[in-house]
Design an enzyme around this catalytic site. Structure first.
Site, PDB file in Angstrom:
ATOM      1  N   GLY A 152     105.711 -21.667  22.382  1.00  0.00           N
ATOM      2  CA  GLY A 152     104.917 -21.410  23.584  1.00  0.00           C
ATOM      3  C   GLY A 152     105.224 -20.077  24.242  1.00  0.00           C
ATOM      4  O   GLY A 152     104.632 -19.733  25.268  1.00  0.00           O
ATOM      5  N   HIS A 153     106.158 -19.322  23.699  1.00  0.00           N
ATOM      6  CA  HIS A 153     106.532 -18.049  24.334  1.00  0.00           C
ATOM      7  C   HIS A 153     106.513 -16.958  23.270  1.00  0.00           C
ATOM      8  O   HIS A 153     107.556 -16.601  22.731  1.00  0.00           O
ATOM      9  CB  HIS A 153     107.934 -18.163  24.948  1.00  0.00           C
ATOM     10  CG  HIS A 153     108.300 -17.011  25.845  1.00  0.00           C
ATOM     11  ND1 HIS A 153     108.730 -15.794  25.376  1.00  0.00           N
ATOM     12  CD2 HIS A 153     108.287 -16.898  27.185  1.00  0.00           C
ATOM     13  CE1 HIS A 153     108.997 -14.985  26.387  1.00  0.00           C
ATOM     14  NE2 HIS A 153     108.741 -15.624  27.503  1.00  0.00           N
ATOM     15  N   PHE A 154     105.359 -16.407  22.888  1.00  0.00           N
ATOM     16  CA  PHE A 154     104.045 -16.879  23.321  1.00  0.00           C
ATOM     17  C   PHE A 154     103.240 -17.264  22.102  1.00  0.00           C
ATOM     18  O   PHE A 154     103.542 -16.772  21.017  1.00  0.00           O
ATOM     19  CB  PHE A 154     103.337 -15.751  24.081  1.00  0.00           C
ATOM     20  CG  PHE A 154     104.035 -15.360  25.347  1.00  0.00           C
ATOM     21  CD1 PHE A 154     103.852 -16.097  26.521  1.00  0.00           C
ATOM     22  CD2 PHE A 154     104.898 -14.268  25.383  1.00  0.00           C
ATOM     23  CE1 PHE A 154     104.491 -15.721  27.694  1.00  0.00           C
ATOM     24  CE2 PHE A 154     105.552 -13.901  26.554  1.00  0.00           C
ATOM     25  CZ  PHE A 154     105.350 -14.625  27.715  1.00  0.00           C
TER      26      PHE A 154
ATOM     27  N   LEU B 228     108.366 -14.259  21.054  1.00  0.00           N
ATOM     28  CA  LEU B 228     109.512 -13.421  21.404  1.00  0.00           C
ATOM     29  C   LEU B 228     110.467 -14.215  22.278  1.00  0.00           C
ATOM     30  O   LEU B 228     110.054 -15.118  23.004  1.00  0.00           O
ATOM     31  CB  LEU B 228     109.067 -12.105  22.053  1.00  0.00           C
ATOM     32  CG  LEU B 228     108.173 -12.114  23.272  1.00  0.00           C
ATOM     33  CD1 LEU B 228     108.992 -12.104  24.536  1.00  0.00           C
ATOM     34  CD2 LEU B 228     107.259 -10.901  23.241  1.00  0.00           C
TER      35      LEU B 228
END
Lengths: 85, 135
Positions: free
Chosen positions: B44-46, B51
């Site tokens: 989810g990041h991203f 990253l």
């Protein structure tokens, strides 16, 4: 105000980022922690590091800290005593 | 070789140190973390642009700092008490082998201050000073 006491107060203000505070606003007898200046344990570590860097004086343990951090006057006396040694 | 899970209380998915390369208790630690696509937070990041979150780079440094302690930290409550002058200069990506370098600045009253650098192939990604409290 003695020269050393002034330098101690300036070190406290700079090291703890007490912005807007001037040395003459810090009472010589006021406790540094708890009531008084209201410093906390993180400030204590910063002061220990600042005192070592600026004055070359080590505060070895908490017992020494308890004595030295009683007030600005106590801290100035502690530094004066250990700078000579 | 030092057993990492025997020294730190952290566990998957929050154990963020893979190897300890150099260790001088009380002075300096160099550790390593290999970032893989399997890290849960990268989903989810991203999405599509994985990253490592900057706060996790700080956490990696804090965990590496745990190896400054001579003794195992099992059963010890240890937590981050402060972050000073954190700089995130470049992102860390999956596949990066991160070098976590931590140097002790000083300690007093159960608090320890360290200076840390995360780098990858001689590029500095993150620098910060951390305060770690032990109870």
């Amino acid at each position: 105000m003695s020269d050393l006491k002034l330098r101690v107060k300036e070190m406290i203000i700079e090291r703890l980022k007490l912005e807007g505070m001037t040395p003459d606003q810090i009472d010589d007898g006021i406790p540094l922690f708890g009531e008084g200046l209201g410093l906390d344990s993180i400030d204590a570590l910063e002061l220990v590091l600042g005192i070592e860097q600026v004055f070359g004086v080590k505060i070895e343990d908490e017992a020494a800290g308890l004595k030295a951090f009683k007030s600005v006057q106590a801290l100035t006396d502690f530094i004066a005593e250990h700078m000579k040694a | 070789m030092l057993e990492i899970p025997a020294h730190l209380p952290h566990r998957y998915p929050f154990l963020l140190v893979d190897r300890v390369l150099e260790r001088e208790p009380g002075v300096r630690v160099v550790a390593e973390k290999l970032v893989t696509m399997g890290e849960p937070y990268l989903q989810g990041h991203f999405e599509g642009h994985p990253l490592v979150p900057g706060v996790l780079l700080l956490e990696m440094l804090a965990q590496a700092g745990g190896f400054l302690e001579a003794e195992s930290l099992h059963g010890t409550a240890i937590f981050l008490a402060g972050v000073q002058d954190a700089r995130f200069k470049a992102p860390a990506f999956p596949g990066d082998r991160l070098r976590l370098e931590v140097t002790a600045v000083g300690a007093f009253g159960g608090l320890m201050k360290v200076r840390g650098t995360v780098s990858c192939e001689d590029r500095e990604l993150c620098t910060a000073r951390l305060l770690v409290k032990r109870l």
